[in-house]
Motif scaffolding. Structure first.
Motif: not given
Length: 259
Positions: A207-221, A176-179
């Motif tokens: 496997p899930v690959i997600v593009s984010l720009h929110q640091l807090d969500f990246a660290k949490a998940y 799964i890819l999530a942009d």
């Protein structure tokens, strides 16, 4: 001895020397080599223009690399049109702007993901009862069973994104890819969407690959964070190793990396 790239037993996808140069000569992605493992939620992190979406879109060949090789489990090197079509059938994509048909109900939108599994003739007949049950189960899993017949243009942004996740699940993907799936959502909806993606990854071993720009969500998940800057990978590791020095490599002198 054959020196061509190989796919490790634990890898679902492997990139070797991938580069992307657009027709206007913009180098969106410098030479990149990395692997993605089974059952891992990876966040591609970085500011706008860092190369996150370009890297993500190369993983299902929506953006064709100008150099390098991509290997996918079950398909090998993605070189021929048939290999790419087969890989895309196994790869679900979740978009920032949902990409739903507003006038159609949630269930119909979810069932669209099954079209890639049908021949032209069978798609004219309609979806089977098994496929409808699969779609309803997916809507139930994201908390929208009661919205199955509701038009998507009457749903909230968070609900529409959950329909997008249900559509991805109904595809029965291997990846799964999530942009930027939470870019336009409020914090509560963002947490719900990311929780669903993390649960799918852990429970289904997808496997899930997600593009984010929110640091807090990246660290949490995230299980793993790949930090990009200027089209290059400048960090690759678990969230707990994301140091101030690594953040400086990703964001430069920016002081607010949570937006």
């Amino acid at each position: 001895m054959d020196g061509s790239p190989k796919l490790a037993a634990t890898d679902i996808l492997s990139l070797h020397g991938i580069e992307v140069v657009y027709p206007n000569a913009t180098r969106a992605l410098h030479e990149t080599t990395c692997q993605f493992s089974d059952g891992e939620l990876t966040v591609l992190l970085g500011p706008s223009g860092a190369g996150k979406s370009t890297l993500l879109r190369t993983l299902n060949m929506l953006t064709r690399p100008t150099a390098g090789t991509i290997l996918a489990t079950g398909h090998g090197a993605l070189k021929t049109a048939a290999d790419i079509r087969a890989h895309r059938r196994d790869t679900a994509m979740i978009f920032q702007q949902h990409q739903l048909i507003g006038r159609m109900g949630a269930l119909r939108n979810v069932l669209i993901s099954r079209l890639g599994r049908h021949s032209v003739w069978s798609s004219m007949i309609g979806f089977s009862m098994a496929e409808r049950r699969l779609a309803l189960d997916a809507l139930d899993r994201v908390g929208l069973f009661d919205k199955a017949l509701t038009r998507c243009d009457s749903l909230s942004g968070g609900q529409q994104q959950r329909v997008g996740i249900a559509r991805a699940l109904t595809q029965e993907p291997k990846l799964i890819l999530a942009d930027e799936p939470i870019a336009s959502l409020d914090p509560a909806s963002s947490n719900r969407v990311m929780t669903i993606l993390r649960d799918v990854c852990r429970e289904d071993r997808i496997p899930v690959i997600v593009s984010l720009h929110q640091l807090d969500f990246a660290k949490a998940y995230a299980d793993r964070i790949i930090g990009l800057s200027g089209g290059k990978i400048v960090f690759d590791g678990p969230p707990e190793t994301l140091s101030d020095a690594a953040l400086t490599r990703i964001y430069g002198a920016q002081t607010d990396s949570s937006t």
